[in-house]
Design an enzyme around this catalytic site. Sequence first.
Site, short mmCIF file in Angstrom:
data_model
loop_
_atom_site.label_atom_id
_atom_site.label_comp_id
_atom_site.label_asym_id
_atom_site.label_seq_id
_atom_site.Cartn_x
_atom_site.Cartn_y
_atom_site.Cartn_z
N GLU A 18 49.75 22.86 -16.46
CA GLU A 18 48.43 23.38 -16.76
C GLU A 18 47.87 23.56 -15.19
O GLU A 18 47.65 21.20 -15.72
CB GLU A 18 47.65 23.60 -17.59
CG GLU A 18 46.45 25.11 -17.13
CD GLU A 18 44.88 23.83 -17.07
OE1 GLU A 18 44.95 24.11 -15.72
OE2 GLU A 18 44.43 23.35 -17.59
N CYS A 70 39.29 22.37 -12.93
CA CYS A 70 40.27 23.81 -11.92
C CYS A 70 40.35 24.77 -12.23
O CYS A 70 40.33 25.19 -11.47
CB CYS A 70 41.42 23.29 -12.68
SG CYS A 70 41.87 23.04 -15.04
N GLU A 98 41.77 22.44 -3.03
CA GLU A 98 41.18 21.60 -4.01
C GLU A 98 40.25 20.73 -3.55
O GLU A 98 40.89 19.39 -3.73
CB GLU A 98 42.12 21.90 -4.89
CG GLU A 98 40.99 22.05 -6.27
CD GLU A 98 42.25 21.36 -7.66
OE1 GLU A 98 41.80 22.11 -8.64
OE2 GLU A 98 43.48 21.39 -7.32
N SER A 132 47.75 17.48 -11.56
CA SER A 132 47.56 18.26 -10.15
C SER A 132 48.30 19.32 -9.31
O SER A 132 50.28 18.94 -10.88
CB SER A 132 47.53 17.53 -9.42
OG SER A 132 48.70 16.58 -8.84
N TRP A 181 42.57 13.12 -15.95
CA TRP A 181 41.58 12.17 -15.86
C TRP A 181 39.80 13.11 -16.59
O TRP A 181 38.88 12.08 -16.21
CB TRP A 181 41.27 11.19 -15.10
CG TRP A 181 41.31 11.76 -14.00
CD1 TRP A 181 42.86 11.64 -12.85
CD2 TRP A 181 40.51 12.18 -12.91
NE1 TRP A 181 41.83 12.03 -11.42
CE2 TRP A 181 40.48 12.89 -11.67
CE3 TRP A 181 39.02 12.68 -13.09
CZ2 TRP A 181 40.02 13.19 -10.47
CZ3 TRP A 181 38.67 13.71 -12.21
CH2 TRP A 181 38.91 13.84 -11.33
N LYS A 210 51.37 11.31 -22.76
CA LYS A 210 50.44 9.90 -21.69
C LYS A 210 49.09 9.90 -20.94
O LYS A 210 49.10 11.30 -20.80
CB LYS A 210 51.36 9.54 -20.69
CG LYS A 210 50.34 8.24 -19.52
CD LYS A 210 51.45 8.47 -18.16
CE LYS A 210 50.78 9.49 -17.48
NZ LYS A 210 49.46 8.65 -17.29
N PRO A 211 48.15 9.40 -21.73
CA PRO A 211 47.26 10.04 -20.87
C PRO A 211 46.65 9.36 -19.57
O PRO A 211 47.42 8.59 -19.83
CB PRO A 211 45.97 9.41 -22.28
CG PRO A 211 46.54 7.65 -22.34
CD PRO A 211 47.77 8.26 -22.70
N SER A 212 45.56 9.66 -19.00
CA SER A 212 45.39 9.37 -17.37
C SER A 212 45.43 7.62 -17.74
O SER A 212 44.65 7.05 -18.27
CB SER A 212 44.67 10.21 -17.18
OG SER A 212 44.00 9.71 -15.36
N GLU A 213 45.51 7.50 -16.68
CA GLU A 213 45.99 5.61 -16.51
C GLU A 213 44.16 5.23 -16.16
O GLU A 213 44.05 4.13 -16.71
CB GLU A 213 46.70 4.89 -15.93
CG GLU A 213 46.44 5.98 -14.18
CD GLU A 213 47.57 6.86 -14.06
OE1 GLU A 213 47.78 6.37 -12.97
OE2 GLU A 213 47.48 7.35 -14.57
#
Length: 498
Positions: A268, A302, A400, A247, A170, A194-197
């Site tokens: 990644e 990140c 993190e 993540s 996202w 699949k993109p982040s919802e």
Amino acid sequence: MTLAPTEQFSVRRAPSVAAVALPPRGQFIGGEFVPSRSALTEEVENPATGEAIASVACGSVEDVDAAVAAAVAAKDAWAGTTPKERSEVLHRIANIIEANRTELEQLESANTGKPAAVAEDDVSSAIDTFRFTAGAARTLTSLAAGDYAEGHTSVIIREPVGVVGVITPWNYPLLMAAWKIAPVLGAGNTMVLKPSEQTPLSTLKLAELIADEVPAGVLNIVTGSGGVVGQRISEHPDIDLVAITGSVGSGQKVAAAASSTVKRVHLELGGKAPVIVFDDADLVAAAQGVRAAGFWNAGQECGAACRILVHESVAEEFTELLVREVRAMVIGAPGAGDDVELGPMISAAHYRRVLAGLEDVRREGHTIAVGGHALEAPGYFIEPTVVTDVPAGAPITRTEIFGPVVSIETFSTDAEAVERANETVYGLAASVWTASSSRSLGVPRRLDFGTVWVNSHLVIASEVPWGGFKGSGYGRDLSLYALEDFSRTKHVMLNRGA
């Protein structure tokens, strides 16, 4: 060390919320938008206001299966194209993004809360990713053909992997899609993404814009949750490689699901980038560097410069410089001005996670030199924060937080700095700040991170690889290495006496 009390930050608001051009509803399968097999939908919100701006389908296993079937049907024809033909498609995609950059920037900002400078950089970098890959796809090299066994001639062939499944995060929706789409297609594969919802809109808009340039079935996009859509992509027997930016926990789930079909995995994942400031460093430049790289995209990055290790002899001076820089930061919503540097957290849930992390900091007894609080609603804004008096091994040095929070700890020797920097499960990125040519060359070689900058941080170019070690995963984005990751090597040996 004595610091003045924290100044009160405020959120600059836009005079009005700009209307954005939303993508079509449905899943992008076989070259067109089609209704989802699932009737469930999820609202997508603007994190700067907390208001819903669209709803998208919560995709199902059946949606993924349909997308994979389309990718399988298209893969032989796409793999049979020449590098030149694929390169021309990538160039056209870059031109389309360039022609629609304002629309994409506005949509990205509305869905993520990004300031104008961040959204503009994302779109520019996406364009450059496609243009670089368009050229690089025509220049792959490998071992020269030759006689490596008597009477036999060997030829090395680079082939597409087949169908690639991709899961993007996202924090950089359009850019991370570009980082995967360009090399996956450039290497001759078809794909299901699949993109982040939470942030699917710019990826769906890209599919709408380029639908006429990419053959049907080569690129497919299914929206939905990681637990349903991501899981099915990872385990699907007809997907040959699955790649995720996300993540560590998400990467572990993908790798576990992929193991059932022994497919290749490209990970990644997260990071906790140490910034080593030696006693001979340009402290003003280092503080300015942390201001830019520690709080870029509100620290939701990140590779963010979030963990500062500074030599004890210059720690007080550096901290004062950094706090001064942070106090000058401008916080605001999209459309509130080109000088806005810091936007909101992506969602209410992430906002609560970052605030919980700051409560942990207080319980640990660390000093918050500036920031540390939520800002007024609406939206999910948190003050840029600098945490000091952090001892070796404290939880904040390992966790993190993924927000606008940087911590400062001290060291006394070069060896200690390197040892402490490496004491993390992550291995994505780090930086070294020094005037010494010896340290500039020697220290990076001892740091266990995939990218190490010297006297800069978070500078990325399409020609060089991005990826980590240890818990940050494996595989490389950008550069020729990404094209290699999304292809496979075949050895053909010809018996000349036959």
